[in-house]
Write a protein that holds these residues in place. Structure first.
Motif, PDB file in Angstrom:
ATOM      1  N   TYR A 282       2.706  14.697   4.102  1.00  0.00           N
ATOM      2  CA  TYR A 282       1.470  14.251   4.752  1.00  0.00           C
ATOM      3  C   TYR A 282       1.414  12.727   4.860  1.00  0.00           C
ATOM      4  CZ  TYR A 282      -0.660  18.878   4.855  1.00  0.00           C
ATOM      5  OH  TYR A 282      -0.940  20.197   5.139  1.00  0.00           O
ATOM      6  N   GLY A 283       2.514  12.070   4.521  1.00  0.00           N
ATOM      7  CA  GLY A 283       2.556  10.613   4.598  1.00  0.00           C
ATOM      8  C   GLY A 283       1.807   9.951   3.465  1.00  0.00           C
ATOM      9  N   THR A 284       1.790  10.582   2.296  1.00  0.00           N
ATOM     10  CA  THR A 284       1.037  10.035   1.156  1.00  0.00           C
ATOM     11  C   THR A 284       1.961   9.272   0.213  1.00  0.00           C
ATOM     12  OG1 THR A 284      -0.390  11.997   1.269  1.00  0.00           O
ATOM     13  CG2 THR A 284      -0.561  10.594  -0.693  1.00  0.00           C
ATOM     14  N   PRO A 285       1.837   7.964   0.106  1.00  0.00           N
ATOM     15  CA  PRO A 285       2.614   7.217  -0.891  1.00  0.00           C
ATOM     16  C   PRO A 285       2.344   7.769  -2.283  1.00  0.00           C
ATOM     17  CG  PRO A 285       1.535   5.720   0.643  1.00  0.00           C
ATOM     18  CD  PRO A 285       0.953   7.082   0.891  1.00  0.00           C
ATOM     19  N   SER A 286       3.362   7.723  -3.138  1.00  0.00           N
ATOM     20  CA  SER A 286       3.251   8.404  -4.427  1.00  0.00           C
ATOM     21  C   SER A 286       3.682   7.516  -5.581  1.00  0.00           C
ATOM     22  CB  SER A 286       4.084   9.689  -4.402  1.00  0.00           C
ATOM     23  OG  SER A 286       3.636  10.556  -3.370  1.00  0.00           O
TER      24      SER A 286
END
Length: 364
Positions: A282-286
């Motif tokens: 989902y394009g979520t930096p982690s």
């Protein structure tokens, strides 16, 4: 190749193998002749519709000899999971028929995992599981780091990761006011490193409050861990920063991931975490630790932040994160690009090539 998959999936929505194993088998069916035998007798509608899913009407454990040809003597058997006693009788049959089988342990052979329920595992290993490993054709790990940290390094091995189906939805994450952080996974404090994560948040809680940082923890309760986590949150006075919630699945999980700015996974050990792959898709930096087995890839793609598994180290990275909002858009694109590396079709191609090579080495 004729490949038989043997599982004991329960279909529980909080278990990552409920999702990754059926997707893996489906992708492999495009390249190889496959059959799926699930020993738990659970039959979900989406599994039943697949022609390769073996439907047993008998309450007794199915036997290899009962399977239709050629799966009564397949070229290869893939055993999904390790610590599962119902596998023992069917594995003995495979050994007697000299049918090669490989084990995909999903993190269960990790040295850190061996410390959980340690006495029980020592006894089980001595009675059966060491023999199961010794007579297996190979062990299939999900990451190089899982292989590196195995308690059985001497066994022939291969590395084939989990995959992901990229969602159609993608929007660059750009937190405008505050940071909405999310953890999704089983509420296992030791395994998921939630104790050390909360210690790290405590060290910088005033600054995180000032920056409107919020961490929403979602997960299936296990052995009263939810209550223990809530107690830690209250004792450390983190209730303005951290909320602890029940597990979320399906559309509810998709909705949360779409709104998440930062995905957090500070595990002590993992196989190849599906929740993290989903967040990246989902394009979520982690924010990840080495125990996730994804820190090197997150670093290589600049898809988030990596930290050592230590409260002080986590606190320092959290301070860096809240001051890095100008980096978010690029990291968001990079997260999506990282997830795309793990398409199921690409994983199936890799598995096909690896399995063929293994079988050739057996015949040579």
């Amino acid at each position: 190749m004729n490949i038989l998959y043997i599982t004991k999936l329960t279909g529980n929505p909080w278990d990552g193998t409920t999702y990754c194993v059926p997707y893996q088998i489906h992708a492999q069916s495009k390249l190889d002749n496959v059959m799926w035998l699930n020993l738990s007798h659970v039959q979900k509608d989406e599994w039943n519709k697949e022609s390769y899913f073996f439907k047993s009407n008998d309450s007794a454990e199915p036997q290899i000899s009962q399977l239709p040809s050629p799966f009564n003597k397949p070229d290869l058997v893939v055993v999904q999971q390790f610590y599962c006693y119902p596998f023992s009788s069917i594995i003995r049959k495979l050994q007697g028929m000299k049918i090669p089988y490989i084990i995909q342990p999903h993190g269960e052979m990790n040295k850190s995992a061996q410390k959980q329920k340690r006495i029980k595992k020592i006894i089980g290993n001595l009675l059966w599981f060491n023999k199961m490993i010794k007579r297996s054709f190979a062990i299939e790990y999900l990451t190089d780091n899982e292989l590196k940290n195995t308690a059985w390094p001497q066994k022939k091995s291969l590395v084939i990761p989990n995959g992901i189906t990229l969602p159609d939805f993608f929007r660059q994450k750009r937190p405008l006011e505050g940071i909405n952080a999310t953890f999704i996974g089983r509420l296992r404090i030791y395994h998921k490193g939630l104790d050390v994560l909360l210690d790290g948040i405590f060290l910088v809680k005033d600054k995180l409050k000032e920056e409107k940082f919020k961490l929403n923890i979602y997960g299936h309760d296990k052995d009263g861990n939810k209550e223990r986590i809530q107690k830690i949150v209250l004792e450390k006075q983190l209730q303005d920063i951290v909320s602890v919630n029940d597990g979320i699945y399906g559309e509810d999980k998709e909705h949360v991931l779409k709104k998440t700015d930062l995905f957090v996974l500070t595990s002590r050990f993992e196989g190849h975490p599906i929740a993290l792959l989903e967040a990246l898709s989902y394009g979520t930096p982690s924010l990840v630790t080495p125990g996730t087995n994804m820190d090197k890839m997150v670093s290589q793609f600049d898809a988030g932040w990596c930290t050592e598994f230590d409260a002080t180290a986590i606190s320092k990275v959290l301070l860096k994160i809240v001051k890095s909002k100008n980096e978010w858009a690029n990291k968001s694109v990079n997260a999506r690009n990282l997830a795309s590396v793990y398409s199921w079709d690409a994983i199936a191609q890799k598995a096909h090539a690896e399995y063929e090579q293994l079988l050739k080495s057996k015949d040579s």
